[in-house]
Scaffold this motif. Structure first.
Motif, PDB file in Angstrom:
ATOM      1  N   PRO A   1     -14.521 -14.231  15.439  1.00 45.36           N
ATOM      2  CA  PRO A   1     -13.841 -14.787  16.700  1.00 45.36           C
ATOM      3  C   PRO A   1     -12.782 -15.796  16.613  1.00 45.36           C
ATOM      4  CG  PRO A   1     -16.590 -15.540  16.374  1.00 45.36           C
ATOM      5  CD  PRO A   1     -15.692 -14.983  14.656  1.00 45.36           C
TER       6      PRO A   1
ATOM      7  N   ILE B   1     -14.505  -6.294  21.763  1.00 48.22           N
ATOM      8  CA  ILE B   1     -14.971  -6.888  21.861  1.00 48.22           C
ATOM      9  C   ILE B   1     -16.416  -6.202  22.118  1.00 48.22           C
ATOM     10  CG2 ILE B   1     -16.523  -7.987  23.988  1.00 48.22           C
ATOM     11  CD1 ILE B   1     -13.600  -8.509  25.553  1.00 48.22           C
TER      12      ILE B   1
ATOM     13  N   LEU C   1     -19.023  -8.707  19.093  1.00 47.11           N
ATOM     14  CA  LEU C   1     -20.569  -8.907  19.395  1.00 47.11           C
ATOM     15  C   LEU C   1     -21.062  -7.827  18.125  1.00 47.11           C
ATOM     16  CD1 LEU C   1     -20.639  -8.533  22.665  1.00 47.11           C
ATOM     17  CD2 LEU C   1     -20.263 -10.174  21.400  1.00 47.11           C
TER      18      LEU C   1
ATOM     19  N   TRP D   1     -23.057 -10.804  14.986  1.00 50.99           N
ATOM     20  CA  TRP D   1     -24.561  -9.869  14.454  1.00 50.99           C
ATOM     21  C   TRP D   1     -24.724  -9.336  13.015  1.00 50.99           C
ATOM     22  CZ3 TRP D   1     -27.113  -4.536  16.515  1.00 50.99           C
ATOM     23  CH2 TRP D   1     -28.900  -4.426  16.143  1.00 50.99           C
TER      24      TRP D   1
END
Length: 355
Positions: A309, A328, A332, A336
């Motif tokens: 990121p 985006i 994410l 995860w």
């Protein structure tokens, strides 16, 4: 029923207390210099690697075109690692690892694979935004886990398999959203090829990681900081040799003069981009090597998860990369997946650690 159900809970709390006790004992045994070196290594990973990725994209967006030059720059900084390794022989207790034929052959093979890997990533960054390329490159964790399982017989638990599925899904989301971040001067075919080269480069990176671990187990029989540096120096050196041959055969050294003249910002900017690309890449590699030795593979995994990121956000802010909702979401989901893998790796490590 109540008595039976309380056992898992007690066992869980015992494991947590045991891990906390082990962590505190390790913390107390470390010196201040250890923590300073670890902090510098973490900073190198989180700053140098993203900077190297962004500089590669800057090279292409400002007029650079050679994939071989970018591949060559990635390994041209190998003397920096050698300069750090040599003092350990003269001023420390370390001695060079005996260079057997099998060990030399392994260095040559890994150097050749590294040269090919760098070339694949060079093609990816030529056609993809830095944020997209960084997200796709995170799939190397999937290939590292699979290659480690089949070649080194590393364990795979449910959390690790879950991470593989999650990260694969994140890559699929990027593929479905390919129209939103393609540069105007990049054709559909070039974008697809950039996507493919990035995934293939990540797969080869995973194979190199597993083969490197196999060399430590089968040929070296020991793992210390200077031994890890030895392997890095030798692999980077042979990667440099193979890449230099490619640059010469492709006549790209001759093309650097004209490339520098047409480069946005002129010759000085061209040289600065290439020099700092070489320095930042080697600093990132050194930082990753040091974190593996000073901390753990899990810590290196955590930092790899964080730098994805960082690279993506930095590319959006500094290079004005497009950032769609799908990207985006993919970011994410990738994070995860990294978290799931790190949890699975730490669980596997705790099961094999002495209580």
């Amino acid at each position: 029923m109540e008595e039976g159900s309380s056992k898992p809970s007690n066992s869980l709390w015992d494991k947590i207390r045991n891990l906390k006790h082990i962590a505190m004992e390790k913390y107390k045994r470390k010196t201040i210099s250890h923590w300073i070196l670890l902090a510098l290594s973490i900073a190198a990973m989180l700053v140098a690697f993203p900077a190297s990725s962004l500089l590669t994209r800057v090279y292409y967006s400002n007029g650079g075109a050679s994939k071989w030059i970018i591949s060559w720059v990635a390994v041209a900084g190998w003397p920096l690692t050698a300069l750090i390794l040599l003092p350990s022989y003269f001023f420390g207790d370390s001695s060079p690892t005996p260079l057997t034929f099998k060990l030399l052959l392994s260095y040559i093979v890994l150097g050749f694979l590294s040269a090919v890997d760098n070339l694949m990533y060079a093609y990816a960054y030529a056609y993809l935004p830095a944020s997209t390329a960084a997200l796709l490159a995170s799939s190397s964790l999937v290939f590292s886990a699979l290659c480690g399982y089949f070649l080194v017989h590393n364990k795979l638990n449910a959390s690790m398999v879950n991470a593989i599925v999650i990260i694969t899904a994140a890559m699929a989301i990027i593929a479905l959203d390919s129209d939103s971040d393609r540069y105007d001067y990049v054709t559909d075919q070039q974008y697809i090829m950039g996507f493919i080269w990035d995934i293939l480069g990540s797969a080869l990176h995973g194979l190199i990681f597993a083969l490197s671990e196999l060399v430590f187990i089968k040929l070296m029989g020991r793992r210390s900081f200077h031994v890890v540096l030895e392997q890095q120096v030798m692999v980077s050196f042979f990667g440099f040799v193979f890449t230099t041959i490619g640059v010469i055969l492709n006549n790209d050294f001759e093309g650097m003069a004209s490339e520098a003249r047409s480069f946005k910002g002129g010759r000085s900017s061209y040289i600065l981009v290439l020099v700092w690309s070489a320095i930042t890449f080697q600093l990132g590699v050194l930082g990753g090597t040091a974190v593996l030795y000073l901390a753990s593979t899990v810590m290196a995994g955590v930092l790899n998860a964080i730098r994805v990121p960082i690279t993506a956000v930095a590319a959006v802010i500094l290079l004005h990369d497009p950032m769609s909702g799908f990207k985006i979401l993919s970011l994410l989901i990738t994070f995860w997946g990294f978290t799931s893998y790190i949890y699975g790796n730490s669980s596997a490590s705790s099961e094999h650690s002495p209580s």
